[in-house]
Structure formats: structure tokens, C-alpha cells
Design a protein around this motif. Sequence first.
Motif, PDB file in Angstrom:
ATOM      1  N   ARG A  35       0.831  -1.212   0.000  1.00 11.33           N
ATOM      2  CA  ARG A  35       0.000   0.000   0.000  1.00 11.33           C
ATOM      3  C   ARG A  35       0.869   1.267   0.000  1.00 11.33           C
ATOM      4  NH1 ARG A  35      -3.227  -1.194   4.012  1.00 11.33           N
ATOM      5  NH2 ARG A  35      -1.898  -0.211   5.584  1.00 11.33           N
ATOM      6  N   ASP A  36       1.924   1.281   0.814  1.00 13.58           N
ATOM      7  CA  ASP A  36       2.826   2.440   0.839  1.00 13.58           C
ATOM      8  C   ASP A  36       3.502   2.649  -0.508  1.00 13.58           C
ATOM      9  OD1 ASP A  36       2.194   2.929   3.457  1.00 13.58           O
ATOM     10  OD2 ASP A  36       4.043   2.053   4.271  1.00 13.58           O
ATOM     11  N   HIS A  38       2.405   1.625  -3.471  1.00 13.65           N
ATOM     12  CA  HIS A  38       1.381   2.045  -4.436  1.00 13.65           C
ATOM     13  C   HIS A  38       1.009   3.517  -4.223  1.00 13.65           C
ATOM     14  CE1 HIS A  38      -2.562   2.324  -6.412  1.00 13.65           C
ATOM     15  NE2 HIS A  38      -2.051   1.425  -7.237  1.00 13.65           N
ATOM     16  N   ASN A  39       0.819   3.925  -2.977  1.00 16.54           N
ATOM     17  CA  ASN A  39       0.486   5.325  -2.686  1.00 16.54           C
ATOM     18  C   ASN A  39       1.610   6.265  -3.101  1.00 16.54           C
ATOM     19  OD1 ASN A  39      -1.980   4.560  -1.648  1.00 16.54           O
ATOM     20  ND2 ASN A  39      -1.306   4.624   0.480  1.00 16.54           N
ATOM     21  N   SER A  40       2.834   5.838  -2.909  1.00 17.75           N
ATOM     22  CA  SER A  40       3.977   6.649  -3.311  1.00 17.75           C
ATOM     23  C   SER A  40       4.008   6.855  -4.822  1.00 17.75           C
ATOM     24  CB  SER A  40       5.265   5.976  -2.850  1.00 17.75           C
ATOM     25  OG  SER A  40       6.384   6.608  -3.387  1.00 17.75           O
ATOM     26  N   THR A  42       1.423   6.638  -6.913  1.00 18.90           N
ATOM     27  CA  THR A  42       0.234   7.335  -7.430  1.00 18.90           C
ATOM     28  C   THR A  42       0.172   8.788  -6.983  1.00 18.90           C
ATOM     29  OG1 THR A  42      -1.086   6.474  -5.589  1.00 18.90           O
ATOM     30  CG2 THR A  42      -1.159   5.263  -7.689  1.00 18.90           C
ATOM     31  N   ASN A  43       1.070   9.206  -6.106  1.00 20.09           N
ATOM     32  CA  ASN A  43       1.127  10.599  -5.669  1.00 20.09           C
ATOM     33  C   ASN A  43       1.744  11.434  -6.797  1.00 20.09           C
ATOM     34  OD1 ASN A  43       1.432  13.048  -4.431  1.00 20.09           O
ATOM     35  ND2 ASN A  43       2.618  12.271  -2.703  1.00 20.09           N
ATOM     36  N   GLU A  44       0.930  12.265  -7.408  1.00 25.62           N
ATOM     37  CA  GLU A  44       1.386  13.049  -8.571  1.00 25.62           C
ATOM     38  C   GLU A  44       2.376  14.157  -8.192  1.00 25.62           C
ATOM     39  OE1 GLU A  44       0.842  12.450 -11.754  1.00 25.62           O
ATOM     40  OE2 GLU A  44      -0.335  10.679 -11.247  1.00 25.62           O
ATOM     41  N   ARG A  51       7.405   5.863 -13.544  1.00 25.34           N
ATOM     42  CA  ARG A  51       6.211   5.664 -12.715  1.00 25.34           C
ATOM     43  C   ARG A  51       5.256   4.665 -13.355  1.00 25.34           C
ATOM     44  NH1 ARG A  51       3.645   9.560  -9.285  1.00 25.34           N
ATOM     45  NH2 ARG A  51       5.104  11.033 -10.178  1.00 25.34           N
TER      46      ARG A  51
END
Length: 92
Positions: A35-36, A38-40, A42-44, A51
Motif C-alpha cells: 500500500r505504501d 502504491h500510494n507513493s 500514485t502521488n502526482e 512511474r
Amino acid sequence: MTQPSLGFVLAFLLFSLLFLSNSYKLWFKTEVYYRDLHNSLTNERTPHPFRNFFLKRLQHKASWLFWQKAFSLVGIVAVVGMDIVILMAYIA
């Protein structure tokens, strides 16, 4: 062979600890690690080269997890082996 400096040994062990810490998260805290990551990605606001390449790999979670753990095992063996060699060279 010359004895490595204490600074080199400490820096090497620090990077080894960083690798082993990430491997621990991968093996024992897989959901949080995934999750970390993936969140990293997807953070634009955060610039990440390649990416889309990495996000594409994360889409197939089971495959991604298998290959990450396989390479992690190889890496753990290599890192611990080199830690032993470096410490033996420093002590000798």
C-alpha cells in the motif's frame, strides 16, 4: 588484501540494515509495504521516473509479490554474505 576502514564497514552495514529492513517489511508486513509503495507511485506531486512502468507491475499483485520475494531471498543471502566477508576482513 588491506583492512577496510571503520567508516567503510559502518557505512556498508548501515546500507545492509536498510536493505534488510525493507526485506522485513516485504515479508512480514506485506499489505502495508504494498500500500505504501502504491500510494507513493500514485502521488502526482512526487516525481518518479518510470512511474507507469512500476505501476503496471503493481497491477498484478500476486506476480509482483512472488518476484519481489524471490529477488529478496537472493538479495538477503548476498547482503548477509558480504556483511560476513567485510567484517572478517576488518577483524583480520
